[in-house]
Design a protein around this motif. Structure first.
Motif, mmCIF file in Angstrom:
data_model
loop_
_atom_site.group_PDB
_atom_site.id
_atom_site.type_symbol
_atom_site.label_atom_id
_atom_site.label_comp_id
_atom_site.label_asym_id
_atom_site.label_seq_id
_atom_site.Cartn_x
_atom_site.Cartn_y
_atom_site.Cartn_z
ATOM 1 N N LYS A 121 7.620 30.812 -7.451
ATOM 2 C CA LYS A 121 6.420 30.211 -8.038
ATOM 3 C C LYS A 121 5.780 31.180 -9.017
ATOM 4 O O LYS A 121 5.788 32.390 -8.817
ATOM 5 C CB LYS A 121 5.418 29.827 -6.942
ATOM 6 N N LEU A 156 -7.304 21.824 -17.085
ATOM 7 C CA LEU A 156 -6.420 21.764 -15.912
ATOM 8 C C LEU A 156 -5.772 20.383 -15.767
ATOM 9 O O LEU A 156 -5.030 20.146 -14.807
ATOM 10 C CB LEU A 156 -7.192 22.111 -14.632
ATOM 11 N N GLN A 208 -7.169 17.367 -15.187
ATOM 12 C CA GLN A 208 -7.699 16.511 -14.117
ATOM 13 C C GLN A 208 -8.585 15.402 -14.697
ATOM 14 O O GLN A 208 -9.447 15.677 -15.545
ATOM 15 C CB GLN A 208 -8.513 17.343 -13.118
ATOM 16 N N GLN A 263 -9.966 12.256 -10.239
ATOM 17 C CA GLN A 263 -9.381 13.389 -9.516
ATOM 18 C C GLN A 263 -10.414 14.489 -9.278
ATOM 19 O O GLN A 263 -10.454 15.085 -8.197
ATOM 20 C CB GLN A 263 -8.178 13.935 -10.299
ATOM 21 N N GLN A 279 -12.453 13.791 -6.275
ATOM 22 C CA GLN A 279 -11.791 14.118 -5.003
ATOM 23 C C GLN A 279 -11.768 15.623 -4.762
ATOM 24 O O GLN A 279 -11.975 16.076 -3.641
ATOM 25 C CB GLN A 279 -10.355 13.566 -4.989
ATOM 26 N N TRP A 280 -11.543 16.399 -5.835
ATOM 27 C CA TRP A 280 -11.606 17.868 -5.686
ATOM 28 C C TRP A 280 -12.981 18.275 -5.165
ATOM 29 O O TRP A 280 -13.086 19.122 -4.277
ATOM 30 C CB TRP A 280 -11.341 18.565 -7.024
ATOM 31 N N ILE A 302 -4.541 26.732 -7.355
ATOM 32 C CA ILE A 302 -3.732 25.677 -6.726
ATOM 33 C C ILE A 302 -3.022 24.848 -7.801
ATOM 34 O O ILE A 302 -1.838 24.554 -7.702
ATOM 35 C CB ILE A 302 -4.616 24.756 -5.847
ATOM 36 N N ILE A 303 -3.765 24.513 -8.843
ATOM 37 C CA ILE A 303 -3.216 23.633 -9.881
ATOM 38 C C ILE A 303 -2.184 24.360 -10.748
ATOM 39 O O ILE A 303 -1.157 23.787 -11.117
ATOM 40 C CB ILE A 303 -4.363 23.069 -10.762
ATOM 41 N N ASN A 348 -0.350 27.093 -10.028
ATOM 42 C CA ASN A 348 0.740 27.808 -9.354
ATOM 43 C C ASN A 348 1.965 26.898 -9.343
ATOM 44 O O ASN A 348 2.068 25.980 -8.546
ATOM 45 C CB ASN A 348 0.306 28.161 -7.924
ATOM 46 N N LYS A 349 2.899 27.154 -10.247
ATOM 47 C CA LYS A 349 3.983 26.192 -10.484
ATOM 48 C C LYS A 349 5.352 26.771 -10.156
ATOM 49 O O LYS A 349 5.557 27.983 -10.237
ATOM 50 C CB LYS A 349 3.937 25.735 -11.943
ATOM 51 N N TRP A 350 6.243 25.866 -9.806
ATOM 52 C CA TRP A 350 7.613 26.277 -9.489
ATOM 53 C C TRP A 350 8.389 26.571 -10.760
ATOM 54 O O TRP A 350 8.229 25.892 -11.775
ATOM 55 C CB TRP A 350 8.344 25.168 -8.718
#
Lengths: 126, 465
Positions: free
Chosen positions: A42, A55, A57, A61, A64-65, A79-80, A82-84
């Motif tokens: 990651k 980001l 959103q 959304q 909800q955050w 969180i948003i 942090n990518k593979w």
């Protein structure tokens, strides 16, 4: 076929066997954790001074955050973003494939050899 | 209780046949249902929310194949150790040794992740004062108390599992109807959470990568076979219990995805440890929230309870056949449980609960599970070849052979690749471990194993031998 009689194993050696298995289990499970190999593909794509828009959103959304306790974009940034990284390391893939195939080939061939002894003794070679 | 030393032969007390189909369901679903309370959602992290749904159904196909294959073989080879006993009779001793290790790894690490989940869930409500030691204390308490329950007897263990599993499943159903699934926009907002832009953020490669965590939707349903020696009627109870379990899980997984995907942005869904509890929170209904809190804890307890049951039986079976010292094969004379195996695995589980985090523990469990399923696909082919239909009495014969075996094998290969995408080093380390253990067993340990005595089924000689 003559019935195979296993040698009597010394009590101490039995405990040695148990310890060997337990140590091997710990090495297999603990080593990748200790070496930081676990889930290490990651990448944090950092955005300076993030906003919900940067980001990606939408308003729904963001609502909800907020309900989840993330009051602003900065709080949700890691969180948003942090990518593979799915770039394939071909060398590692080939090593893994060889190890897996070799493992199963050995497993089935050696098992078959042992199995024939079992069947021979069980059915007295008939 | 009679005493034994490490050198002594196994005691002649056997496990008791006291279980019915409901217990089999409770064992299988009890182990697995926690996967809907945590773990499946990491598939959304690897591939997006839509990927998690695709995977839910594709991996459901994998597990349907597992359940079909398992029901046939286990209803015919009804012995503790489940797939271990199958491997011993169908493939050979080394395979059986490896299968038992897969089982012990898969279930022990699943038990570890359940203990971590209980502690994490409680921590989420406990606030700042909840220190590391409280967290560790809860993990240890979960493992020790459930091990004590397993020590005390299988009937009580699975009766408890039946009740808490049923509560955890009903909670999902209640949550589903409470969020008015027929009225999108009222509470659920699927169209706002899953958009064309974010449905598959990594494309189809992300879908494949997500297979890794998709396994968690159902991992452990095959654990029903561990009860084979303790059910009153294996030929009836195991297929019924296992297939009923699969249906329960498919329904539960679909509902879970729908509710969670409609309430959370995919990035959050992919990172949270308790998606259903968060879904309860997002309804802003305190009753629902607390219900999901309790259900999350209960699902983890049910799973840990079943895992202790299964891991101990696999370890016990290794001792009974002298693959490991026969000291482990002792059965408690009063409670009729493999008590030494139960106790032996407790410190191992506690140690890993202390040093690993939840997604690492789950990954270890999944890795062993996929190796195990690869074996099952090959095993059923060999079973049908060595004892064709009609040559021995089968409790159940699964339809469409060899299609389920082929599907299972292909999906296993895809899942190896999925695990490689992100966790390649762990997968390689695990394979190296199994290679080393196989060499140790084949060239050293096997000398202590009796040959013909391993084959205990009243079957004719296999064809081709």
């Amino acid at each position: 076929m003559a019935k195979y009689t296993p040698p009597q194993q010394d009590k101490t050696l039995q405990w040695v066997d148990i310890i060997v298995v337990v140590l091997a289990i710990f090495a297999a499970l603990w080593l990748p954790l200790k070496m930081g190999w676990a889930g290490n593909s990651k990448v944090l794509e950092k955005i300076d001074n993030p906003t919900w828009e940067t980001l990606g959103q939408t308003a729904a959304q963001v609502a909800q955050w907020n309900k989840l306790g993330y009051a602003d974009a900065a709080a949700a940034h890691d969180i948003i973003q942090n990518k593979w990284d799915y770039t394939i390391n071909w060398t590692q893939l080939i090593i893994l494939a060889v190890a897996l195939i070799g493992y199963f080939v050995f497993l089935f061939r050696a098992s078959d050899k042992e199995y024939r002894e079992v069947i021979d003794e069980k059915f007295n070679g008939k | 209780m009679s005493s034994t030393t490490v050198n002594e032969a196994p005691q002649k007390v056997s496990l008791s046949r006291v279980l019915g189909p409901g217990h089999v369901w409770a064992l299988g679903v009890g182990i697995v249902l926690v996967g809907e309370y945590t773990g499946w959602n990491f598939a959304a992290d690897k591939g997006g929310t839509l990927a998690a749904m695709i995977i839910c159904w594709v991996i459901g196909l994998l597990y349907t194949s597992v359940a079909m294959i398992d029901s046939e073989v286990t209803s015919t080879v009804a012995a503790a150790g489940g797939q271990y006993a199958q491997a011993k009779h169908i493939v050979g001793p080394l395979m059986a040794f490896n299968v038992a290790l897969y089982l012990v790894f898969a279930y022990t690490m699943l038990e570890v992740s359940n203990a971590i989940l209980v502690a994490d869930t409680i921590k989420s409500y406990a606030g700042e004062d909840f220190t590391y030691w409280y967290h560790s204390g809860i993990e240890a308490a979960v493992i020790v108390v459930l091990a004590a329950l397993n020590y005390r007897g299988v009937l009580m263990t699975l009766n408890v599992n039946f009740v808490i599993t049923a509560i955890a499943f009903i909670a999902i159903i209640i949550l589903f109807f409470s969020v008015q699934p027929w009225s999108q926009g009222a509470i659920l907002k699927l169209g706002d959470m899953v958009t064309p832009e974010n449905a598959l953020p990594y494309g189809w490669l992300g879908v494949i990568a997500g297979f890794h965590w998709g396994i968690w939707y159902y991992l452990g349903i095959e654990g029903t076979t561990q009860a084979a020696e303790e059910v009153r009627s294996p030929a009836r109870s195991l297929p019924y219990g296992t297939m009923a379990g699969m249906i329960t899980l498919l329904v539960g997984a679909s509902i879970t995805w729908y509710v969670c995907a409609s309430l959370m942005p995919w990035q959050y869904l992919g990172s949270t440890v308790y998606p259903l509890l968060d879904a309860g929170r997002l309804t802003e209904n305190k009753t629902l929230e607390y219900m999901m809190f309790i259900a999350t804890v209960l699902s983890a307890l049910a799973s840990a309870n079943g895992c202790i049951n299964d891991a101990a039986r696999a370890w016990f079976s290794l001792g009974r056949d002298r693959y490991l010292p026969s000291w482990f094969s002792a059965v408690h004379p009063k409670y009729r449980t493999p008590y030494r195996s139960i106790i032996f695995l407790v410190p191992i589980a506690i140690a890993f609960a202390f040093i690993s985090d939840i997604n690492q523990a789950i990954t270890f469990s999944i890795l062993s599970g996929v190796l195990h399923y690869t074996f099952m696909a090959i095993n059923i082919m060999m079973f049908r070849k060595k004892w064709p239909l009609g040559s021995i009495r089968r409790g159940y014969t699964h339809p469409f052979h060899p299609l389920p075996a082929i599907v299972l094998f292909i999906l296993c290969v895809v899942t190896y690749f999925a695990i490689f995408l992100g966790y390649g080093a762990q997968l390689t380390a695990m394979v190296v471990f199994y290679i080393i253990m196989s060499l140790w067993f084949h060239f050293y340990r096997y000398q202590y194993v009796k040959r013909g005595d391993q084959f205990t089924m009243p079957w004719p000689k296999p064809q081709g031998y």
